[in-house]
Design an enzyme around this catalytic site. Structure first.
Site, PDB file in Angstrom:
ATOM      1  CG  MET A  89      -2.306  -0.404   1.010  1.00 23.81           C
ATOM      2  SD  MET A  89      -3.389   0.165   2.322  1.00 23.81           S
ATOM      3  CE  MET A  89      -3.309  -1.205   3.418  1.00 23.81           C
ATOM      4  CG  HIS A  90       2.292   3.084  -3.361  1.00 20.32           C
ATOM      5  ND1 HIS A  90       1.748   1.955  -3.927  1.00 20.32           N
ATOM      6  CD2 HIS A  90       2.347   4.012  -4.354  1.00 20.32           C
ATOM      7  CE1 HIS A  90       1.496   2.176  -5.204  1.00 20.32           C
ATOM      8  NE2 HIS A  90       1.842   3.419  -5.488  1.00 20.32           N
ATOM      9  NE  ARG A  91      -2.305   3.493  -6.811  1.00 21.01           N
ATOM     10  CZ  ARG A  91      -1.652   4.075  -7.809  1.00 21.01           C
ATOM     11  NH1 ARG A  91      -1.569   5.389  -7.863  1.00 21.01           N
ATOM     12  NH2 ARG A  91      -1.074   3.352  -8.763  1.00 21.01           N
TER      13      ARG A  91
END
Length: 364
Positions: free
Chosen positions: A209-211
């Site tokens: 997860m990075h957004r």
């Protein structure tokens, strides 16, 4: 002599460019009048982008590093354009090849066109329809000035046709990311460490997860992690985590014994974990492609995707960013009722060869 400049700005770009380098090198060996320069814009400074990284992908270190990292998106775009203009004036090619949808893709395509150099866009024509994503702006602007599109799907071809591009500029070749995946699958390796030694195939999850939509709103992030941990029913969840996200999670006091936050992993290690996982939970586009081809169930925590073929023919499901929508999907996955990979046309490991053959045909 056909001179080609290959541009990469971020780590995933090199995965897309590596097979093209191998295909060009093979043609040069066969006697084709072809040469290339590999330019790293330096957009992402990554300590893992060392000699080992290029060695893993079996590609030469870049001929030039433009050092365009840091700052805001506008500052980065400007720095890359200034440096790439100097590069092109010193080493003028017949064709600049840009890949993907990062800031470098946009900056280098504009710079090349202003110097009247042809541009080819690998992964041209893909769209999410979400203008809040910087990547969507990069795709739209790059495609608007591109001379040749090397596309990954019939969906991308149709997007370009609707925009009025001539058929002669659209070349349906497949996906170079899958070339890299297939070439390296026999070399995947288990990461070192006690945690990874204990993992059993098909009995753990991989998560990325990075957004900002997922990681920057603390309460929502906590809700999402809680939903994931509840739905995976005690199986280990391996989360190679960005330092910024790790900090957010620590602030929230998330401390589940089955959630294992690790440092970012190398390409060969990460894909080893994906290939052997029960499933993947991600907000990344590229991982949905790789998981699909490896027939690993994939849940995407986004409201839209620029890769709908991974949903139609792959193993990907678009769940959205609302944690409440996640449980039925995880339940289906845990009950082994997930859909299987049906095969995406041209994702066969030979895309780069088709690209280089087409370049020779056009520029000979």
């Amino acid at each position: 002599m056909i001179k080609v400049t290959l541009v990469a700005g971020a780590r995933p770009n090199f995965m897309k460019i590596a097979p093209m380098i191998h295909a060009i090198q093979a043609k040069i060996k066969e006697g084709s009048a072809l040469s290339f320069r590999l330019v790293h814009t330096g957009q992402h400074y990554d300590k893992k982008m060392s000699g080992d990284f290029f060695e893993q992908l079996n590609i030469p270190e870049p001929d030039a590093n433009l050092g365009g990292g840091g700052g805001t998106q506008a500052e980065q775009t400007a720095a890359i354009m200034v440096a790439f203009e100097k590069e092109l004036l010193a080493h003028r090619p017949d064709l600049v090849i840009v890949v993907g949808d990062v800031t470098s893709t946009l900056a280098c395509s504009i710079t090349a066109k202003k110097l009247v150099v042809d541009v080819a866009h690998v992964e041209g024509g893909i769209r999410s329809g979400d203008l809040s994503m910087p990547e969507e702006i990069n795709r739209m602007v790059t495609d608007s000035i591109t001379d040749h599109f090397f596309t990954t799907s019939e969906i991308a071809n149709n997007n370009l046709r609707k925009l009025g591009f001539p058929e002669s500029s659209i070349h349906f070749v497949g996906n170079t990311m899958i070339d890299t995946l297939m070439a390296n699958m026999p070399r995947f390796k288990k990461p070192e460490g006690e945690l990874f030694e204990q993992l059993q195939p098909q009995s753990y999850f991989v998560m990325t997860m990075h957004r900002p939509a997922n990681v920057d709103q603390e309460e929502k992030l906590k809700e999402m992690i809680d939903a994931i941990m509840k739905g995976t029913k005690g199986l280990p969840v391996i989360f190679p985590v960005h330092p910024r996200t790790a900090k957010n999670l620590q602030n929230l006091g998330i401390n589940d014994p089955n959630l294992h936050m690790t440092d970012p992993l190398s390409y060969l290690e990460f894909n080893y974990l994906v290939k052997n996982a029960k499933g993947v939970i991600t907000d990344s586009g590229g991982i949905t492609e790789e998981a699909s081809v490896m027939n690993v169930p994939c849940i995407t925590l986004r409201d839209n995707t620029e890769r709908p073929e991974t949903i139609e023919l792959g193993t990907n499901e678009l769940v959205g960013t609302d944690p409440k929508k996640l449980p039925p999907y995880l339940e289906k996955l845990m009950n082994n009722q997930w859909k299987k990979y049906q095969g995406i046309p041209m994702w066969d490991g030979k895309t780069a060869e088709r690209i280089v053959d087409k370049i020779l045909e056009i520029y000979r």
